[in-house]
Design a protein around this motif. Sequence first.
Motif, PDB file in Angstrom:
ATOM      1  N   THR A  37       0.830  -1.205   0.000  1.00  0.00           N
ATOM      2  CA  THR A  37       0.000   0.000   0.000  1.00  0.00           C
ATOM      3  C   THR A  37       0.867   1.259   0.000  1.00  0.00           C
ATOM      4  O   THR A  37       0.417   2.316  -0.446  1.00  0.00           O
ATOM      5  CB  THR A  37      -0.962   0.001   1.199  1.00  0.00           C
ATOM      6  OG1 THR A  37      -0.244  -0.266   2.410  1.00  0.00           O
ATOM      7  CG2 THR A  37      -2.031  -1.070   1.017  1.00  0.00           C
ATOM      8  N   CYS A  69      -5.515   3.143   3.508  1.00  0.00           N
ATOM      9  CA  CYS A  69      -5.654   1.780   2.984  1.00  0.00           C
ATOM     10  C   CYS A  69      -5.920   0.824   4.141  1.00  0.00           C
ATOM     11  O   CYS A  69      -5.035   0.595   4.972  1.00  0.00           O
ATOM     12  CB  CYS A  69      -4.384   1.364   2.244  1.00  0.00           C
ATOM     13  SG  CYS A  69      -3.931   2.464   0.885  1.00  0.00           S
ATOM     14  N   PRO A  80      -0.764   3.594   4.911  1.00  0.00           N
ATOM     15  CA  PRO A  80      -0.008   2.740   3.987  1.00  0.00           C
ATOM     16  C   PRO A  80       1.218   2.140   4.668  1.00  0.00           C
ATOM     17  O   PRO A  80       1.865   2.792   5.498  1.00  0.00           O
ATOM     18  CB  PRO A  80       0.396   3.714   2.872  1.00  0.00           C
ATOM     19  CG  PRO A  80      -0.633   4.796   2.924  1.00  0.00           C
ATOM     20  CD  PRO A  80      -0.957   4.958   4.380  1.00  0.00           C
TER      21      PRO A  80
END
Length: 272
Positions: A37, A69, A80
């Motif tokens: 991510t 994410c 991420p």
Amino acid sequence: MIIQKTREEIELMRESALIVSKTLGMLAKELKPGVTTMQLDKMAEEFIRAQGAIPGFLGLYDCPSTLLCSTNEAVVHGLPTDIPLKEGDVVAIDCGAIKNEFYGDHAYTFEIGEVAPETKKLLQITKESLYVGIRELKLGNRVGDVGYAIQNYCEAEGYGVVRELVGHGLGKKMHEDPEMPNYGKRGRGKKFIEGMVVAIEPMINLGTHRIKQLDDGWTIVTLDGKPSAHFEHDVAIIDGKPEILSTFGYVYEALGIVSDEEDEFRQNTLVL
């Protein structure tokens, strides 16, 4: 106070929303086992800036990333990481962009390879509930009508509807009035007005509705560790009816999905 937008302002907001839609479509092509991510976050920032826009989340409330994410049991606000996605994961990608001073805010939960049937159904029902809720965004209705519709639809399947996190009004600020819970009672809450724009975003859990925040101060996860799903559209009231400003069309094009789910809401032709 709900901030009414002019037709011209709504068209500017549509432009912002579609930049986010295109970003999600671009990311859909990159999602596969082994991708992180963190890599997706870098791609998204570069893509948004290339559209002449600014990442809407980066720096907002000290957010350190362009994307949020949330993988598997993460509900929303996942930061991420450099952990590779793997077969069977689901990842909800929430993204924002600013263009012409207005925000777009849009989310989609993606499947990585083959996912468990019960998880696939959770994603399907959550996305369907988004449209069930959007149908109630019209003159004469109130906030509780949207929340009731989403809650009733999802709880009928035995799912948990998150209480602490809600949708919201949208405009020159990411979060405006009114708050848009995914639960409620018919006829309750603020009355809808012409020209309002909101982000409707069901956050639905496979198990309990209860959640907790991780030590990173951002990531929200289900209390029982079961998967969660999150889908979001930006929607305006035009001529008394809901009009979706964002689209999943770019995601569907990237994934080879044929769908007409948005057609009944969209009044203007969108060339994908």
